[in-house]
Design a protein around this motif. Structure first.
Motif, PDB file in Angstrom:
ATOM      1  N   ASP A   1       1.880  92.900  42.043  1.00 16.72           N
ATOM      2  CA  ASP A   1       2.219  94.128  41.474  1.00 16.72           C
ATOM      3  C   ASP A   1       1.379  94.693  40.274  1.00 16.72           C
ATOM      4  OD1 ASP A   1       4.487  94.105  42.897  1.00 16.72           O
ATOM      5  OD2 ASP A   1       6.031  93.563  41.414  1.00 16.72           O
ATOM      6  N   LEU A   2       0.943  93.623  39.412  1.00 15.96           N
ATOM      7  CA  LEU A   2      -0.113  94.017  38.340  1.00 15.96           C
ATOM      8  C   LEU A   2      -1.324  94.606  39.083  1.00 15.96           C
ATOM      9  CD1 LEU A   2       0.250  90.729  36.016  1.00 15.96           C
ATOM     10  CD2 LEU A   2       0.871  93.263  35.463  1.00 15.96           C
TER      11      LEU A   2
ATOM     12  N   ASP B   1       8.829 103.053  32.113  1.00 17.48           N
ATOM     13  CA  ASP B   1       7.850 102.363  31.317  1.00 17.48           C
ATOM     14  C   ASP B   1       7.570 101.072  31.913  1.00 17.48           C
ATOM     15  OD1 ASP B   1       7.563 104.449  29.921  1.00 17.48           O
ATOM     16  OD2 ASP B   1       8.595 103.445  27.978  1.00 17.48           O
ATOM     17  N   ARG B   2       6.163 100.440  31.959  1.00 11.68           N
ATOM     18  CA  ARG B   2       5.919  99.185  32.509  1.00 11.68           C
ATOM     19  C   ARG B   2       6.636  98.108  31.604  1.00 11.68           C
ATOM     20  NH1 ARG B   2       0.886 100.341  30.008  1.00 11.68           N
ATOM     21  NH2 ARG B   2       0.040 100.991  32.074  1.00 11.68           N
TER      22      ARG B   2
ATOM     23  N   LEU C   1       8.848 100.927  39.109  1.00  9.06           N
ATOM     24  CA  LEU C   1       9.170 102.181  38.573  1.00  9.06           C
ATOM     25  C   LEU C   1       7.832 102.840  38.200  1.00  9.06           C
ATOM     26  CD1 LEU C   1      12.993 102.081  37.474  1.00  9.06           C
ATOM     27  CD2 LEU C   1      11.959 103.289  39.643  1.00  9.06           C
ATOM     28  N   THR C   2       7.169 102.225  37.482  1.00  4.07           N
ATOM     29  CA  THR C   2       6.047 102.601  36.853  1.00  4.07           C
ATOM     30  C   THR C   2       4.960 103.161  37.729  1.00  4.07           C
ATOM     31  OG1 THR C   2       6.180 101.039  35.021  1.00  4.07           O
ATOM     32  CG2 THR C   2       3.884 102.008  35.266  1.00  4.07           C
ATOM     33  N   ILE C   3       5.021 102.328  38.920  1.00  2.00           N
ATOM     34  CA  ILE C   3       4.286 102.564  39.993  1.00  2.00           C
ATOM     35  C   ILE C   3       4.679 103.784  40.756  1.00  2.00           C
ATOM     36  CG2 ILE C   3       3.183 101.859  42.222  1.00  2.00           C
ATOM     37  CD1 ILE C   3       3.316  99.003  41.386  1.00  2.00           C
ATOM     38  N   ALA C   4       5.803 103.780  41.106  1.00  2.00           N
ATOM     39  CA  ALA C   4       6.445 104.990  41.618  1.00  2.00           C
ATOM     40  C   ALA C   4       5.981 106.415  40.897  1.00  2.00           C
ATOM     41  CB  ALA C   4       8.014 104.732  41.740  1.00  2.00           C
ATOM     42  N   ARG C   5       6.272 106.376  39.662  1.00  2.00           N
ATOM     43  CA  ARG C   5       5.858 107.501  38.852  1.00  2.00           C
ATOM     44  C   ARG C   5       4.384 107.644  38.783  1.00  2.00           C
ATOM     45  NH1 ARG C   5       6.720 107.261  32.403  1.00  2.00           N
ATOM     46  NH2 ARG C   5       4.983 105.453  32.762  1.00  2.00           N
TER      47      ARG C   5
ATOM     48  N   ASN D   1       1.221 115.421  42.775  1.00  2.00           N
ATOM     49  CA  ASN D   1       1.527 116.598  42.039  1.00  2.00           C
ATOM     50  C   ASN D   1       3.108 116.765  41.948  1.00  2.00           C
ATOM     51  OD1 ASN D   1      -1.287 117.396  41.245  1.00  2.00           O
ATOM     52  ND2 ASN D   1      -1.406 118.122  43.301  1.00  2.00           N
ATOM     53  N   GLY D   2       3.859 115.760  41.866  1.00  2.00           N
ATOM     54  CA  GLY D   2       5.270 115.889  41.973  1.00  2.00           C
ATOM     55  C   GLY D   2       5.700 115.533  40.697  1.00  2.00           C
ATOM     56  N   ARG D   3       7.166 115.390  40.647  1.00  2.00           N
ATOM     57  CA  ARG D   3       8.022 114.891  39.550  1.00  2.00           C
ATOM     58  C   ARG D   3       9.126 113.888  39.920  1.00  2.00           C
ATOM     59  NH1 ARG D   3      11.232 118.851  38.147  1.00  2.00           N
ATOM     60  NH2 ARG D   3      10.888 119.766  40.053  1.00  2.00           N
ATOM     61  N   ILE D   4       9.295 112.796  38.846  1.00  2.00           N
ATOM     62  CA  ILE D   4      10.279 111.893  39.147  1.00  2.00           C
ATOM     63  C   ILE D   4      11.081 111.757  37.809  1.00  2.00           C
ATOM     64  CG2 ILE D   4       8.699 110.019  38.547  1.00  2.00           C
ATOM     65  CD1 ILE D   4      10.237 108.241  40.903  1.00  2.00           C
ATOM     66  N   TRP D   5      12.263 111.738  38.041  1.00  2.00           N
ATOM     67  CA  TRP D   5      13.424 111.262  36.910  1.00  2.00           C
ATOM     68  C   TRP D   5      14.541 110.878  37.377  1.00  2.00           C
ATOM     69  CZ3 TRP D   5      12.448 116.172  39.557  1.00  2.00           C
ATOM     70  CH2 TRP D   5      13.990 116.630  39.941  1.00  2.00           C
ATOM     71  N   VAL D   6      15.443 110.190  36.241  1.00  2.00           N
ATOM     72  CA  VAL D   6      16.749 109.669  36.572  1.00  2.00           C
ATOM     73  C   VAL D   6      17.709 110.337  35.776  1.00  2.00           C
ATOM     74  CG1 VAL D   6      16.161 107.998  34.675  1.00  2.00           C
ATOM     75  CG2 VAL D   6      17.790 107.317  36.571  1.00  2.00           C
TER      76      VAL D   6
END
Length: 324
Positions: A152-153, A266-267, A287-291, A298-303
Motif C-alpha cells: 500500500d505504501l 488522510d493517510r 481512502l487516501t489512494i482513492a481520493r 478531475n472528480g470529487r470524493i466525499w463521505v
C-alpha cells in the motif's frame, strides 16, 4: 644553460596562465553582460513582474536599479515579492510537517506487526507459546499484514507522485459497478450482507481509467463490508447530476462521528484504531489512494454519515462523455 631554459620556460608558463585567466575573465564579463539580463528578465516575467533590465544593461546596472527603487525595487513589486516568499516558506513548512508526520506514521504502522511477530517468536523460543498451528497462523497473519502495508505504501507513493498513466476512455458505469459486485459477492454472502444496486436508467458513459475506477469502487465497497454487521445491507447507486455521474456506496454499518469526517481521507487515519486492528482492518491509506485517483480523474470524493448510527455513504464523481 639548463637553468637558463628552465627560467625562461617558467616565465613562459606564467605568462600563458595569466593569458588564460585574462581571456576567461573577459569571456565571463561578456557573457554576463549579454546573457544574464535576458535571463533575469525571463525570471521576472515568470513571476508576473515587470522586467527590470534592458538587453544591453549590465548586471551591476540592474542591481543598481533594484537598489535604487526602479522597476524591481518599487513598493508594489517588493510587496508582491515578499508575499510570494512568505507563501513559499509556508509551503516548505507544510511539506516538512507532512514529511515528519508521514515518517512517524509509517514507523508506527510498521512497528505494530513487527512487535507482534517478534513477541510470538520469543514466546516460541522460551517455550511460553506452544509450537502449534494457531501460533504459526498468528505469525503468518502479522507477516501478511506487514506485506500489505508495504504494498500500500508503494502504491500510495506512485499515486501521489502521479508516477503512472491513466488510460482515459469512455466507460460504461453499469459494467464498472457489476465488475465490483461480482468480485465482492462471495464476501458479502459469507457475512449474510445484501448487496443492492440502484442504477439510474440511461446513464451516460464516463471518462475514466476503468481499472483505476474499479479499484476505487472496490476499496469503498470493501470498507463497507468490513464495517457492516451480519444481516446488513450495502447499496451501490449511480446517477447523473449535471456534467458528471455520482457513484455512491451506502451501508447500514458503523457511523462515522462528525469530528472525524474531515480527516477520513488522510493517510493512516482511522476512526477507531483498536477496532480496525482487531478486525483485520487495512493499512489506513486505502481512502487516501482513492481520493488521489479520483482527483486525477478531475472528480470529487466525499463521505456522509448518519447521526443516528445507521451507516455511512461514500460518494465520488466522474466526468461524463460529452456528445460532440
Amino acid at each position: 644553460m639548463i637553468d637558463y631554459f628552465r627560467r625562461h620556460l617558467g616565465a613562459k608558463l606564467l605568462l600563458s596562465y595569466l593569458a588564460i585567466i585574462v581571456v576567461g575573465v573577459t569571456v565571463l564579463i561578456f557573457t554576463s553582460q549579454s546573457i544574464l539580463p535576458a535571463s533575469f528578465n525571463r525570471h521576472m516575467a515568470g513571476m508576473g513582474m515587470t522586467p527590470a533590465l534592458a538587453p544591453g544593461a549590465s548586471v551591476n546596472e540592474g542591481m543598481g536599479m533594484g537598489m535604487g527603487g526602479q522597476g524591481f525595487g518599487s513598493p508594489d513589486t517588493m510587496a508582491q515579492l515578499a508575499m510570494r516568499f512568505n507563501q513559499m516558506a509556508e509551503r516548505l513548512n507544510q511539506v516538512e510537517s507532512m514529511r515528519r508526520r508521514l515518517i512517524g506514521d509509517v514507523s508506527h504502522e510498521l512497528r505494530t506487526p513487527l512487535t507482534a511477530i517478534k513477541g510470538s517468536m520469543e514466546g516460541l523460543i522460551d517455550g511460553v507459546l506452544p509450537a502449534a498451528n494457531e501460533t504459526y497462523q498468528q505469525i503468518h497473519a502479522e507477516a501478511d499484514r506487514l506485506n500489505r502495508l508495504v504494498d500500500d505504501l508503494q502504491e500510495l507513493s506512485r499515486v501521489e507522485a502521479r508516477a503512472y498513466e491513466l488510460d482515459i476512455r469512455p466507460v460504461e458505469v453499469s459494467s464498472l459497478v457489476r465488475t465490483v459486485t461480482k468480485r465482492l459477492s462471495p464476501q458479502a454472502e459469507s457475512k449474510r450482507i445484501t448487496l443492492d444496486l440502484e442504477l439510474a436508467p440511461d446513464l451516460p458513459h464516463v471518462l475514466a481509467d476503468e481499472d483505476r475506477a474499479v479499484q476505487v469502487l472496490t476499496n469503498l465497497t470493501g470498507n463497507a463490508l468490513q464495517y457492516t454487521p451480519e444481516g446488513g445491507r450495502i447499496t451501490i447507486t449511480a446517477k447523473r447530476i449535471g456534467g458528471e455521474v455520482q457513484i455512491a456506496v451506502r451501508d447500514t454499518g458503523i457511523s462515522i462521528p462528525p469530528e472525524h469526517l474531515s480527516r477520513i481521507f488522510d493517510r493512516f487515519y482511522r476512526v477507531d484504531k483498536s477496532r480496525s486492528r482487531q478486525s483485520g482492518g487495512g493499512s489506513g491509506i486505502g481512502l487516501t489512494i482513492a481520493r488521489a485517483l479520483i482527483e486525477a480523474h478531475n472528480g470529487r470524493i466525499w463521505v456522509e454519515s448518519a447521526l443516528d448510527g445507521n451507516g455511512s455513504t461514500f460518494t465520488f464523481t466522474l466526468p461524463i462523455v460529452e456528445k460532440g
